[in-house]
Scaffold this motif. Structure first.
Motif, short mmCIF file in Angstrom:
data_model
loop_
_atom_site.label_atom_id
_atom_site.label_comp_id
_atom_site.label_asym_id
_atom_site.label_seq_id
_atom_site.Cartn_x
_atom_site.Cartn_y
_atom_site.Cartn_z
N ILE A 120 11.46 -5.73 7.82
CA ILE A 120 9.94 -6.11 7.65
C ILE A 120 9.16 -5.21 6.93
CG2 ILE A 120 7.89 -6.86 8.91
CD1 ILE A 120 9.70 -7.77 11.08
N ALA A 121 9.26 -3.94 7.01
CA ALA A 121 8.57 -2.70 6.35
C ALA A 121 8.79 -2.76 4.89
CB ALA A 121 9.10 -1.44 7.04
N GLU A 122 10.01 -3.23 4.73
CA GLU A 122 10.51 -3.14 3.02
C GLU A 122 9.81 -4.31 2.45
OE1 GLU A 122 14.54 -3.58 0.65
OE2 GLU A 122 14.65 -2.16 2.19
N TYR A 135 5.98 -3.48 2.31
CA TYR A 135 5.56 -2.29 1.67
C TYR A 135 6.40 -2.08 0.47
CZ TYR A 135 2.39 -2.26 5.54
OH TYR A 135 1.53 -2.37 6.49
N GLY A 136 7.56 -2.63 0.07
CA GLY A 136 8.40 -2.07 -0.77
C GLY A 136 9.62 -1.31 -0.49
N LYS A 137 10.72 -1.42 -1.08
CA LYS A 137 11.86 -0.62 -0.85
C LYS A 137 11.57 0.94 -0.93
CE LYS A 137 16.67 -0.41 -1.98
NZ LYS A 137 17.74 -0.70 -2.53
N GLY A 138 11.74 1.64 0.03
CA GLY A 138 11.80 3.23 0.00
C GLY A 138 10.49 3.49 0.18
N ASN A 139 9.44 2.79 0.47
CA ASN A 139 8.15 3.17 0.67
C ASN A 139 7.94 3.38 2.46
OD1 ASN A 139 5.37 3.43 0.92
ND2 ASN A 139 4.70 1.45 0.24
N LYS A 140 8.24 4.54 3.00
CA LYS A 140 8.21 4.56 4.27
C LYS A 140 6.71 5.06 4.84
CE LYS A 140 8.85 9.64 3.90
NZ LYS A 140 10.02 10.64 4.17
N PRO A 141 6.55 4.82 6.09
CA PRO A 141 5.25 4.97 6.60
C PRO A 141 4.66 6.44 6.44
CG PRO A 141 6.45 4.69 8.47
CD PRO A 141 7.36 4.33 7.07
N ALA A 159 0.68 -1.43 0.02
CA ALA A 159 -0.07 0.14 -0.06
C ALA A 159 0.81 1.28 0.10
CB ALA A 159 -0.80 -0.04 1.28
N ASP A 160 0.46 2.51 -0.65
CA ASP A 160 1.09 3.71 -0.73
C ASP A 160 1.14 4.27 0.69
OD1 ASP A 160 1.94 3.45 -3.41
OD2 ASP A 160 0.18 4.12 -4.18
#
Length: 282
Positions: free
Chosen positions: A69-71, A74-80, A49-50
């Protein structure tokens, strides 16, 4: 590191874990949690998700793993879009500075938690004298000094809405700490409760190690106002949650949650409040 960002003076790795340590679980399509040693870090948002949000920031030294885990999810560079804190105890903000330095996103908390997040005031010391098991007895080793995240810290909206999460609201659930909050989504009655109540007996080393699943009050060695804690459990129970992701223990839902929470509400004095301890009033 700027003067507005500083780790607590007693920051240190705490060598404890459980059979759930390192596990990742998706309990709804957009609710996912990772157990960092003995505490849960929650990710809100569908995979890739964006727009997604992190709830709490784990134990000291956990930043690298949370970033991994976040990467992966949600994908590389996709920060919360934001980080939400249920409260500021060491096991919920252990990696917050590492994460903020990587992501540069706002961190939201209740204003009553601000003194502990701006370097102004230390939490009351953990109580190793409280009635409880081994994790209570060794609680004097747990960090309690404040961190400083003034640069990114913001108050939760006064209307109880949650930034970036239009279907969720925050609920003030003090007792375990003055500004402790929980999060609730009406449409599916999903709840993120922090340490307002937990699903493992957190003062017992054995039960934490094996993650014996049962509803209990907040961790005894860090809870300073038991009347407020009882009121908070009643408040959450009245919402009749269908799913609860707690700060400690395994997520619980359905009849198991309903029965466990009802027993806790009805028998809070004997199931939650310790018989003795420096924060226990006669």
């Amino acid at each position: 590191m700027s003067n507005e960002m500083k780790k607590n003076e007693d920051d240190k790795i705490i060598p404890m874990t459980s059979v759930s340590g390192g596990k990742e679980r998706e309990v709804r399509e957009d609710i996912f949690y990772y157990t960092n040693q003995i505490v849960n870090v929650i990710f809100l948002g569908k995979p890739m998700a964006d727009n997604w949000v992190l709830v709490d920031a784990g134990m000291p030294g956990s930043g690298k793993k949370i970033l991994e885990i976040a990467e992966k999810r949600y994908g590389k560079g996709n920060k919360p879009s934001a980080i939400l804190l249920t409260h500021g105890h060491f096991d919920h903000v252990g990696a917050i500075i590492d994460l903020v330095e990587q992501w540069n996103v706002p961190v939201y908390a209740h204003p009553l938690e601000f003194p502990y997040l701006t370097g102004e005031k230390a939490y009351p010391e953990p109580d190793p004298s409280v009635e409880g098991g081994m994790l209570a007895k060794i609680s004097s080793i747990y960090p309690h000094e404040p961190i400083t995240i003034k640069k990114v810290l913001q108050e939760l909206p006064a209307d109880n809405s949650l930034p970036e999460l239009p279907q969720w609201k925050w609920i003030h659930t003090p007792g375990h700490s003055p500004g402790h909050v929980s999060f609730f989504r009406e449409r599916d009655r999903a709840m993120i409760v922090g340490d307002a109540f937990v699903t493992v007996k957190q003062d017992s080393m054995y039960k934490v190690l094996v993650q014996k699943k049962e509803v209990h009050g907040p961790p005894r060695y860090l809870t300073t106002d038991w009347n407020d804690a009882w009121d908070s459990v009643r408040k959450l129970g009245a919402l009749q949650p269908q799913l609860a992701v707690t700060g400690h223990g395994t997520a619980m839902e359905g009849e198991e949650l309903r029965e466990g929470l009802l027993k806790l509400m009805e028998n809070f004095e004997e199931r939650a409040i310790p018989d003795y301890g420096k924060y226990v009033k006669d």
